[in-house]
Design an enzyme around this catalytic site. Structure first.
Site, PDB file in Angstrom:
ATOM      1  N   CYS A 191      -0.074  -8.135 -24.606  1.00  0.00           N
ATOM      2  CA  CYS A 191      -0.181  -7.305 -23.403  1.00  0.00           C
ATOM      3  C   CYS A 191       0.840  -7.677 -22.328  1.00  0.00           C
ATOM      4  O   CYS A 191       0.815  -7.130 -21.230  1.00  0.00           O
ATOM      5  CB  CYS A 191      -1.590  -7.385 -22.812  1.00  0.00           C
ATOM      6  SG  CYS A 191      -2.070  -9.032 -22.290  1.00  0.00           S
ATOM      7  N   HIS A 237       0.820  -1.208   0.000  1.00  0.00           N
ATOM      8  CA  HIS A 237       0.000   0.000   0.000  1.00  0.00           C
ATOM      9  C   HIS A 237       0.856   1.262   0.000  1.00  0.00           C
ATOM     10  O   HIS A 237       0.545   2.246  -0.669  1.00  0.00           O
ATOM     11  CB  HIS A 237      -0.930  -0.009   1.215  1.00  0.00           C
ATOM     12  CG  HIS A 237      -2.022  -1.031   1.101  1.00  0.00           C
ATOM     13  ND1 HIS A 237      -2.810  -1.396   2.151  1.00  0.00           N
ATOM     14  CD2 HIS A 237      -2.450  -1.770   0.046  1.00  0.00           C
ATOM     15  CE1 HIS A 237      -3.692  -2.307   1.746  1.00  0.00           C
ATOM     16  NE2 HIS A 237      -3.483  -2.549   0.484  1.00  0.00           N
TER      17      HIS A 237
END
Length: 576
Positions: free
Chosen positions: A502, A189
């Site tokens: 991708c 985070h």
């Protein structure tokens, strides 16, 4: 001068003075209390929780956080407001008659210990969450955060053991130069928020606090992950020059933002972005790609203690579709292993989840979860150019079953008179060798292919790409990869099926000419690579690429493949 190596998690170069801080209190006061003191300690606990929750609310209001960043902070509030926290701390106070700080420390240490024993990424993130909250709560009780904020300025390089999200949001206001930590990961985070706030950051620099003194000159390179302690004057001048170059380079690349991606001889190449969090959308819009080639939805499933609802997903997909309309947004259905969700769904333990029930297999096994996601995507398709892509497809049966679920969801939405795009495009992610081998058949039952080269390499070469023991075997130059990609493109071409790439090969300058030479005109890359890849493509003359591809396909060793690429670049003056 000493150079250390870590992991660059937030790009940028910074030069400044070291400020060493302890990222958690050194000692928790071990004091005994009388029974009559328990009520006062409980009152302190409740007041501290209320204060920290209030601080989080204030941070959310003061900073321009994205929805995902707000969700991170909101998850911290939920941990604080969990009744189990108060219940366990009160029990410890009553049974052991110890001070509040020690009781709180024991509660969180126990929870963190449980998560650390669970060997998967989801619980690794829970460790970070609980450690962060413990630091916040204890920091408030002991006046610790005020000390952490002291003596910081704009030329400060903050050095600590681990980066607390709460500290990041505060130091961002003071404009510090950069952050270095001994512990951390790219997906933590704190790393996500550091990138969002634009603070250069390097994590995983073991032992840096032992060899760095307060006020030492430090250079941090968020690109390479290098940290230089007490650099020479010559090194400082070099990095100052690099900072100026960085600024100039960014300005030059921004000139390409509104130009289409084309080869030197005018062949159009759709250049799209891979994103995994909605907070990337603001940056994506600034660089103006040709859409989203891969929107990973896994964050919705590992950031809470319950599966995401249909409405929750719909709001996110709708927002992205509207923001980018009419450009395409390819939403990949959840590509996650059951090991990440075993606390939410009934699934047996797997020793090797990468080869187990993950991707489309997991979705098909849990139709309620799958239907919630599909209906959310379909509803959002009414607001923009959304497409659906299924991951980890290994057989035609899986694709047909997935399409049947799509039809069931469509019928339900029609019954309830909820609008959606009846002609929504459905694609297959080709990342398993079996899918590549039957791509001729799959192409007859879908609207597009996207080649996920990272997993295709891993599964084709039997290499765990996360294992350091077999790093040398993870080899995109392997001739088998060249032939598999060629087979996929040829089979798609029979049915006029668009093919995108991708994976990492899409942004690798060694492979872009090969992919374009095979006829691929859709690439999806990380947002930070879009402009540099657009610039690189503009220097390539497509008419000479067939020669390169034919030479590559004639090679039988990885070494020779590399040689051919180097010779081709030299012959046509293509610089990387």
């Amino acid at each position: 001068m000493q150079t250390l190596k870590g992991l660059g998690v937030s790009q940028g170069i910074a030069i400044g003075k070291a400020a060493l801080k302890e990222s958690r209190p050194m000692t928790i006061p071990e004091r005994r209390i009388e029974k009559q003191r328990i009520e006062k300690e409980i009152a302190r606990l409740e007041a501290s929780i209320e204060k920290v929750v209030s601080d989080i609310d204030r941070l959310i209001n003061e900073f321009s956080f994205s929805d995902v960043e707000k969700e991170i902070l909101h998850s911290h509030k939920l941990i604080l407001q969990d009744p189990e926290l108060r219940k366990n701390v009160v029990r410890i106070l009553e049974e052991e008659l110890i001070g509040l700080e020690n009781a709180v420390h024991k509660h969180f240490s126990y929870a963190i210990g449980i998560f650390e024993k669970m060997d998967n990424e989801y619980y690794a993130e829970r460790v970070s969450d609980y450690r962060e909250i413990a630091n916040r709560l204890l920091g408030h009780m002991m006046g610790y955060e005020e000390d952490m904020m002291s003596n910081l300025s704009k030329d400060t390089i903050l050095i600590l053991e681990e980066i607390p999200v709460s500290l990041l949001t505060k130091v961002a206001k003071q404009g510090i130069a950069g952050i270095i930590s001994e512990i951390g990961s790219r997906t933590s985070h704190s790393s996500i928020v550091a990138r969002a706030l634009g603070i250069p950051a390097v994590v995983g620099v073991e032992g840096i606090r032992k060899i760095t003194g307060q006020g030492d000159e430090v250079i941090i390179d968020g690109y390479s992950g290098e940290v230089i302690i007490t650099p020479t004057d010559q090194k400082i001048e070099l990095y100052k020059h690099m900072i100026e170059q960085e600024k100039h380079r960014s300005l030059e690349l921004m000139k390409l933002v509104d130009l289409p991606s084309r080869t030197k001889d005018g062949v159009r190449v759709n250049l799209r972005c891979n994103i995994e969090l909605p907070d990337e959308l603001a940056h994506v819009k600034r660089i103006n790609p040709d859409g989203i080639g891969l929107f990973r939805t896994e964050f919705l499933y590992i950031s809470d203690n319950e599966l995401p609802s249909e409405d929750e997903q719909f709001e996110i997909y709708k927002m992205i579709a509207e923001e980018l309309n009419p450009k395409p947004v390819i939403v990949r259905t959840v590509d996650i292993g059951g090991d990440k969700l075993h606390n939410l769904i009934n699934l047996r333990h797997e020793d090797n989840p990468n080869m187990g029930c993950r991707g489309i297999r997991l979705s098909l096994r849990h139709p309620e979860m799958f239907h919630a996601q599909i209906k959310a995507i379909l509803r959002a398709s009414h607001y923009g150019n959304i497409r659906v892509m299924f991951p980890m497809v290994s057989s035609l049966d899986e694709l047909l079953r997935a399409k049947q679920h799509i039809n069931e969801c469509m019928n339900e939405l029609r019954k309830n008179e909820i609008p959606f795009d009846d002609d929504i495009k459905l694609g297959v992610m080709i990342e398993v060798p079996s899918a590549a081998m039957i791509s001729d058949t799959l192409a007859q039952h879908c609207d597009f292919f996207s080649i996920g080269t990272n997993d295709l390499i891993q599964y084709t070469l039997a290499v765990d790409r996360t294992s350091e023991n077999v790093t040398d075997y993870y080899n995109p130059y392997h001739p088998a990869m060249m032939h598999l990609i060629t087979l996929i493109v040829q089979n798609a071409r029979k049915y006029n099926l668009p093919v995108s790439v991708c994976g990492e090969m899409a942004s690798d300058r060694d492979f872009i000419p090969i992919l374009l030479g095979l006829g691929i005109t859709e690439l999806s890359v990380n947002p930070g690579s879009v402009l540099t890849i657009k610039e690189f493509i503009s220097k390539i003359d497509s008419c000479v690429l067939v020669e390169l591809v034919l030479d590559i396909l004639d090679q039988i060793t990885s070494k020779n493949v590399k040689k051919i690429i180097v010779k081709w670049r030299e012959k046509y003056g293509i610089k990387i």
